[in-house]
Design an enzyme around this catalytic site. Structure first.
Site, PDB file in Angstrom:
ATOM      1  N   LYS A 234       0.854  -1.187   0.000  1.00 26.23           N
ATOM      2  CA  LYS A 234       0.000   0.000   0.000  1.00 26.23           C
ATOM      3  C   LYS A 234       0.891   1.239   0.000  1.00 26.23           C
ATOM      4  CE  LYS A 234      -2.183  -1.277   3.669  1.00 26.23           C
ATOM      5  NZ  LYS A 234      -1.394  -2.538   3.758  1.00 26.23           N
TER       6      LYS A 234
ATOM      7  N   HIS B  27      -5.535   4.853   8.816  1.00 19.58           N
ATOM      8  CA  HIS B  27      -4.678   4.903   9.995  1.00 19.58           C
ATOM      9  C   HIS B  27      -5.238   5.824  11.072  1.00 19.58           C
ATOM     10  CE1 HIS B  27      -1.412   3.612   7.013  1.00 19.58           C
ATOM     11  NE2 HIS B  27      -1.726   2.584   7.772  1.00 19.58           N
TER      12      HIS B  27
END
Length: 562
Positions: free
Chosen positions: A106, A220
């Site tokens: 990613k 995140h």
């Protein structure tokens, strides 16, 4: 924020140990936080292997995709932190053979650096290694160039394409090409309804007002590209999909697959509603939806919200998505019907003609509507009572039943037997929870006891039969703190007063007083059935809501008993 953990510094290792315990097809690398496929061919004959990974906190990614047909290894870092170069390299060494390894990464700086350096070190050791970077976050289309976008939930679909190509024995260069092409045909955008809490931090990453949402966030726990007002599911799905479709330049007739991904704190109910909205919007744009999945695929701890991913497909890419895979978190399938299928409900098998109206028809109608009106007027009080020892839905359930009663056609009240039967059918459909079946059963049994011209004694016996039906169905007895604590003494008082020769109206007054006393007595009863029984003594101090509801409609019937 309370979390079911031991030591915040050991959450990742203990999570991986739990996953290895649960999945016999997976093993845990001893010195690194790496989950591996348990059974691989001898190194010399291994096909290309696919590895991925990243920070923990995205479960079921990445370890959930380790299995035949998908990943051979998943490397985990600390929560929302890239794994180390040494951990990635250890994973490559553990699973790769001469055919080489593909790393699906990613697009975050830490992941690119650590996976990239590990690939260089593996290549230096003689292990052919390629890296494919996924950058599918279209929310950043007006902020950064495409190559700098984040990699988010659509990465799971790249795992599937690459894993299927590797399992088919294709060479490393072709597996990498197919994965890159799949990543280029992919777009994802997310929305958060709230923040998540990293275990080591102990507090949410950001704060939202009750009616605010974050649009275009990563995975995140960070804020999105914009903050906006809360919208309905249909509007949010359309907003996300419009952005993705514009970025992919989708035209009518384009073939796509859609991934509805929960961010960790969104229940399946809401994901299904988003999936419904997404499919409706895509089809409305003339797009052909070949496959669809909904669930938690790549999360951000317990964050409430979701992301939507679209991947453009052709027959070859669709075959790779359909290829068998046995990874724990890959639900597979994804096949959907071209359109929602709804079939008509079957009609009653023995529908009888509506009888002609009898002499009690208008009185029955007025009495039943009066009871319905009383339930509507007391909705708030019943909600309050039910909230103290139940789930708080009795008020709205009874109001919904009252509305359904008002919608009954005039012929429903032709005769007492017909009125009770129709009333039972009506409440069965309208009232959720336990009250609907209880009232429906009671009314249907009472209806069988009545003819077209019942006497007061017949009504009393029907009342007793109805109360008995409730006890038979639910297993309750007087004293269990249920509606029976109002209904049972009322039925007994009504029947006893009639037997003493008292007029029906007087006998009904005795029944109502007995019900009132019975409902009040539930205030000090310890519940033995239903949700209230789970509370024990905490349910004491307020009357049972079901008993209170019975008193309300019994009182409302009083003016009509003559």
């Amino acid at each position: 924020m309370k979390k079911l953990i031991n030591n915040p510094r050991r959450v990742v290792r203990e999570m991986l140990e739990g996953l290895a315990d649960l999945n016999p097809a997976q093993v845990l690398l001893e010195a690194e936080d790496v989950i591996l496929l348990a059974e691989l061919p001898p190194a010399a004959s291994r096909p290309v292997v696919v590895l991925s990974g990243g920070g923990a906190g995205h479960e079921p990614a990445h370890a959930g995709y380790v299995g035949p047909g998908m990943l051979a290894a998943a490397v985990a870092g600390d929560v929302f932190t890239s794994p180390s170069v040494d951990a990635v390299l250890a994973g490559i060494r553990a699973v790769a053979g001469p055919a080489g390894a593909l790393l699906v990464v990613k697009n975050y700086t830490g992941d690119r650096l650590n996976f990239g350096l590990a690939a260089e070190l593996a290549a230096a050791e003689g292990i052919p290694t390629e890296v494919v970077v996924v950058a599918d976050d279209v929310a950043l289309r007006d902020t950064v160039e495409p190559a700098r976008r984040r990699g988010i939930a659509g990465t799971v679909l790249v795992h599937k394409v690459a894993g299927a190509a590797a399992a088919a024995g294709r060479p490393l260069a072709e597996v990498a090409r197919l994965a890159r092409e799949a990543a280029a045909a992919l777009g994802t955008m997310g929305v958060a309804l709230g923040a998540c809490t990293v275990p080591a931090a102990g507090k949410p990453g950001f704060e939202l007002a009750p009616e605010e949402i974050e649009l275009g966030l990563g995975i995140h726990g960070e804020q999105g590209v914009a903050r906006g007002a809360m919208q309905e599911a249909n509007a949010l799905a359309a907003l996300l999909l419009r952005t993705i479709a514009a970025d992919l330049d989708l035209k009518p007739g384009a073939r796509v697959v859609v991934l509805v991904n929960g961010l960790g704190g969104t229940p399946p109910m809401e994901l299904a509603i988003i999936a419904r909205a997404a499919l409706g919007w895509l089809r409305g744009q003339g797009l052909v939806v070949e496959r669809a999945w909904a669930g938690n695929y790549l999360t951000a701890l317990e964050m409430p919200g979701c992301s939507l991913s679209l991947m453009v497909v052709d027959d070859a890419r669709l075959a790779l998505l359909d290829a068998p895979a046995e990874a724990p978190a890959w639900t597979g399938g994804g096949r959907i019907a071209p359109e929602r299928r709804v079939i008509p409900a079957p009609a009653p098998q023995h529908a009888a003609a509506a009888p002609a109206s009898g002499p009690l028809a208008e009185t029955l109608r007025q009495a039943i509507l009066a009871a319905a009106g009383a339930m509507e007027q007391n909705e708030a009080e019943l909600t309050r009572l039910d909230s103290q020892a139940g789930d708080g839905d009795l008020g709205i359930s009874m109001a919904r039943g009252a509305a359904a009663i008002r919608a009954l056609p005039p012929g429903s009240f032709a005769h007492p037997e017909e009125a009770l039967r129709q009333l039972g059918d009506c409440l069965r459909r309208a009232i959720g929870g336990s009250s609907g079946p209880f009232y429906a059963t009671a009314l249907l049994r009472a209806a069988r006891r009545l003819g077209q011209a019942p006497r007061a004694a017949d009504w009393a016996e029907a009342f007793s039969q109805a109360v008995q039906a409730i006890g038979d169905l639910g297993g309750a007895r007087p004293g269990d703190r249920t509606m029976l604590d109002a209904l049972h003494p009322a039925a007994e008082a009504f029947q006893a007063a009639l037997k003493r020769g008292e007029p029906a109206a007087t006998a009904w007054g005795a029944a109502v007083r007995a019900a009132e006393a019975g409902a009040e007595a539930t205030t000090t009863m310890r519940p033995r059935l239903g949700r209230a029984s789970y509370l024990g003594d905490r349910a004491l101090g307020a009357p049972d809501a079901g008993a209170a509801a019975a008193v309300i409609w019994l009182r409302a019937l009083s003016p009509f008993v003559k």
